[in-house]
Design a protein around this motif. Structure first.
Motif, PDB file in Angstrom:
ATOM      1  N   LEU A  35       0.838  -1.203   0.000  1.00  0.00           N
ATOM      2  CA  LEU A  35       0.000   0.000   0.000  1.00  0.00           C
ATOM      3  C   LEU A  35       0.871   1.251   0.000  1.00  0.00           C
ATOM      4  CD1 LEU A  35      -2.706   1.386   0.005  1.00  0.00           C
ATOM      5  CD2 LEU A  35      -2.816   1.054   2.490  1.00  0.00           C
ATOM      6  N   ALA A  36       1.940   1.253   0.767  1.00  0.00           N
ATOM      7  CA  ALA A  36       2.844   2.410   0.792  1.00  0.00           C
ATOM      8  C   ALA A  36       3.393   2.688  -0.607  1.00  0.00           C
ATOM      9  CB  ALA A  36       3.978   2.180   1.781  1.00  0.00           C
ATOM     10  N   GLY A  37       3.702   1.643  -1.351  1.00  0.00           N
ATOM     11  CA  GLY A  37       4.187   1.808  -2.718  1.00  0.00           C
ATOM     12  C   GLY A  37       3.156   2.458  -3.621  1.00  0.00           C
ATOM     13  N   HIS A  38       1.899   2.067  -3.469  1.00  0.00           N
ATOM     14  CA  HIS A  38       0.824   2.677  -4.258  1.00  0.00           C
ATOM     15  C   HIS A  38       0.620   4.141  -3.876  1.00  0.00           C
ATOM     16  CE1 HIS A  38      -0.633  -0.709  -6.611  1.00  0.00           C
ATOM     17  NE2 HIS A  38      -0.510  -1.469  -5.529  1.00  0.00           N
ATOM     18  N   VAL A  39       0.716   4.440  -2.590  1.00  0.00           N
ATOM     19  CA  VAL A  39       0.589   5.831  -2.141  1.00  0.00           C
ATOM     20  C   VAL A  39       1.735   6.658  -2.722  1.00  0.00           C
ATOM     21  CG1 VAL A  39       0.726   7.356  -0.126  1.00  0.00           C
ATOM     22  CG2 VAL A  39      -0.718   5.305  -0.040  1.00  0.00           C
ATOM     23  N   LYS A  40       2.946   6.135  -2.658  1.00  0.00           N
ATOM     24  CA  LYS A  40       4.106   6.849  -3.209  1.00  0.00           C
ATOM     25  C   LYS A  40       3.950   7.068  -4.709  1.00  0.00           C
ATOM     26  CE  LYS A  40       7.383   5.168   0.220  1.00  0.00           C
ATOM     27  NZ  LYS A  40       8.514   4.247   0.475  1.00  0.00           N
ATOM     28  N   ALA A  41       3.457   6.069  -5.422  1.00  0.00           N
ATOM     29  CA  ALA A  41       3.260   6.200  -6.875  1.00  0.00           C
ATOM     30  C   ALA A  41       2.244   7.299  -7.185  1.00  0.00           C
ATOM     31  CB  ALA A  41       2.819   4.870  -7.475  1.00  0.00           C
ATOM     32  N   ALA A  42       1.152   7.329  -6.441  1.00  0.00           N
ATOM     33  CA  ALA A  42       0.145   8.382  -6.635  1.00  0.00           C
ATOM     34  C   ALA A  42       0.757   9.744  -6.318  1.00  0.00           C
ATOM     35  CB  ALA A  42      -1.078   8.118  -5.760  1.00  0.00           C
ATOM     36  N   TRP A  43       1.601   9.761  -5.319  1.00  0.00           N
ATOM     37  CA  TRP A  43       2.265  10.990  -4.897  1.00  0.00           C
ATOM     38  C   TRP A  43       3.154  11.545  -6.004  1.00  0.00           C
ATOM     39  CZ3 TRP A  43       0.552  12.460  -0.294  1.00  0.00           C
ATOM     40  CH2 TRP A  43       1.106  13.615   0.259  1.00  0.00           C
ATOM     41  N   GLU A  44       3.858  10.658  -6.668  1.00  0.00           N
ATOM     42  CA  GLU A  44       4.802  11.068  -7.700  1.00  0.00           C
ATOM     43  C   GLU A  44       4.108  11.583  -8.956  1.00  0.00           C
ATOM     44  OE1 GLU A  44       7.220   7.592  -8.099  1.00  0.00           O
ATOM     45  OE2 GLU A  44       8.195   7.937  -6.166  1.00  0.00           O
ATOM     46  N   GLN A  45       2.837  11.266  -9.119  1.00  0.00           N
ATOM     47  CA  GLN A  45       2.087  11.723 -10.279  1.00  0.00           C
ATOM     48  C   GLN A  45       1.665  13.182 -10.184  1.00  0.00           C
ATOM     49  OE1 GLN A  45      -1.259   9.217 -11.046  1.00  0.00           O
ATOM     50  NE2 GLN A  45      -0.054   7.922 -12.389  1.00  0.00           N
ATOM     51  N   SER A  46       1.690  13.735  -8.975  1.00  0.00           N
ATOM     52  CA  SER A  46       1.144  15.067  -8.781  1.00  0.00           C
ATOM     53  C   SER A  46       1.927  15.808  -7.709  1.00  0.00           C
ATOM     54  CB  SER A  46      -0.322  14.956  -8.370  1.00  0.00           C
ATOM     55  OG  SER A  46      -0.826  16.220  -8.048  1.00  0.00           O
ATOM     56  N   SER A  47       2.047  17.115  -7.866  1.00  0.00           N
ATOM     57  CA  SER A  47       2.752  17.916  -6.860  1.00  0.00           C
ATOM     58  C   SER A  47       1.890  18.161  -5.619  1.00  0.00           C
ATOM     59  CB  SER A  47       3.184  19.249  -7.460  1.00  0.00           C
ATOM     60  OG  SER A  47       2.051  19.965  -7.903  1.00  0.00           O
ATOM     61  N   GLY A  48       0.599  18.084  -5.751  1.00  0.00           N
ATOM     62  CA  GLY A  48      -0.304  18.262  -4.614  1.00  0.00           C
ATOM     63  C   GLY A  48      -1.354  17.188  -4.642  1.00  0.00           C
ATOM     64  N   PRO A  49      -0.980  15.959  -4.328  1.00  0.00           N
ATOM     65  CA  PRO A  49      -1.888  14.831  -4.533  1.00  0.00           C
ATOM     66  C   PRO A  49      -3.142  14.904  -3.678  1.00  0.00           C
ATOM     67  CG  PRO A  49      -0.030  14.173  -3.204  1.00  0.00           C
ATOM     68  CD  PRO A  49       0.245  15.567  -3.657  1.00  0.00           C
ATOM     69  N   VAL A  76       0.547  14.242   3.473  1.00  0.00           N
ATOM     70  CA  VAL A  76      -0.453  15.174   2.945  1.00  0.00           C
ATOM     71  C   VAL A  76      -0.344  16.518   3.670  1.00  0.00           C
ATOM     72  CG1 VAL A  76      -2.936  15.648   2.830  1.00  0.00           C
ATOM     73  CG2 VAL A  76      -2.050  13.425   2.116  1.00  0.00           C
ATOM     74  N   GLY A  77      -0.161  16.458   4.976  1.00  0.00           N
ATOM     75  CA  GLY A  77      -0.050  17.684   5.769  1.00  0.00           C
ATOM     76  C   GLY A  77       1.172  18.518   5.428  1.00  0.00           C
ATOM     77  N   ASP A  78       2.172  17.883   4.845  1.00  0.00           N
ATOM     78  CA  ASP A  78       3.394  18.592   4.467  1.00  0.00           C
ATOM     79  C   ASP A  78       3.268  19.316   3.129  1.00  0.00           C
ATOM     80  OD1 ASP A  78       4.619  17.762   6.793  1.00  0.00           O
ATOM     81  OD2 ASP A  78       5.695  16.094   5.848  1.00  0.00           O
ATOM     82  N   THR A  79       2.118  19.199   2.475  1.00  0.00           N
ATOM     83  CA  THR A  79       1.910  19.866   1.187  1.00  0.00           C
ATOM     84  C   THR A  79       0.905  20.999   1.355  1.00  0.00           C
ATOM     85  OG1 THR A  79       0.035  18.535   0.453  1.00  0.00           O
ATOM     86  CG2 THR A  79       2.240  17.660  -0.005  1.00  0.00           C
ATOM     87  N   ALA A  80       0.932  21.911   0.401  1.00  0.00           N
ATOM     88  CA  ALA A  80      -0.010  23.023   0.457  1.00  0.00           C
ATOM     89  C   ALA A  80      -1.375  22.652  -0.113  1.00  0.00           C
ATOM     90  CB  ALA A  80       0.553  24.216  -0.315  1.00  0.00           C
ATOM     91  N   THR A  81      -1.405  21.711  -1.072  1.00  0.00           N
ATOM     92  CA  THR A  81      -2.659  21.439  -1.771  1.00  0.00           C
ATOM     93  C   THR A  81      -3.119  19.987  -1.683  1.00  0.00           C
ATOM     94  OG1 THR A  81      -1.457  21.053  -3.820  1.00  0.00           O
ATOM     95  CG2 THR A  81      -2.266  23.296  -3.432  1.00  0.00           C
ATOM     96  N   GLY A  82      -2.354  19.112  -1.054  1.00  0.00           N
ATOM     97  CA  GLY A  82      -2.741  17.714  -0.959  1.00  0.00           C
ATOM     98  C   GLY A  82      -3.872  17.496   0.030  1.00  0.00           C
ATOM     99  N   ARG A  83      -4.658  16.450  -0.221  1.00  0.00           N
ATOM    100  CA  ARG A  83      -5.739  16.074   0.699  1.00  0.00           C
ATOM    101  C   ARG A  83      -5.856  14.563   0.726  1.00  0.00           C
ATOM    102  NH1 ARG A  83     -11.157  19.161  -0.169  1.00  0.00           N
ATOM    103  NH2 ARG A  83     -11.735  18.026   1.700  1.00  0.00           N
TER     104      ARG A  83
END
Length: 123
Positions: A35-49, A76-83
């Motif tokens: 699951l962590a790998g999938h979260v990281k992959a989604a993260w890498e697709q966007s600057s504010g996932p 998520v909390g470390d980004t300005a636009t992630g949720r």
């Protein structure tokens, strides 16, 4: 002694900058890296996932699940636009998050459709 441990299943669907991860099966210290790998992959697709974790199909989870959710929330909390929105949070996992004081830090929604619509509107 035989083991009938189930694997973790993660289905990922992308909607613009929003990724829905439908998680099922066992979430424990053995399967958490999946699951962590999938979260990281989604993260890498966007600057504010914007992530939706649909968890209703979890059949087993342990304290590792709490740690993984806390780690994801922190990212998520470390980004300005992630949720991060949680859907289908199993009662027992909700109880664990409540007992650790983490539950108020998560946004819970009733359905994937509701969560995706909200995240797409906020893009």
């Amino acid at each position: 002694m035989s083991s009938s441990r189930q694997d973790l299943r993660v289905q990922v669907v992308h909607h613009g900058h929003c990724s829905v991860l439908r998680v099922g099966g066992h979430l424990d210290f053995i399967t958490a890296p999946t699951l962590a790998g999938h979260v990281k992959a989604a993260w890498e697709q966007s600057s504010g996932p914007r992530l939706v974790l649909e968890l209703s199909r979890l059949t087993f989870y342990d304290s590792t699940a709490v740690g993984l959710l806390a780690w994801t929330r922190q990212r998520v909390g470390d980004t300005a636009t992630g949720r991060l929105l949680l859907v289908g949070l199993p009662h027992g996992l909700r109880h664990l998050l409540d007992q650790t004081g983490l539950l108020p830090r998560f946004e819970l929604r009733d359905s994937v459709g509701q969560a995706v619509a909200e995240l797409l509107v906020s893009e």
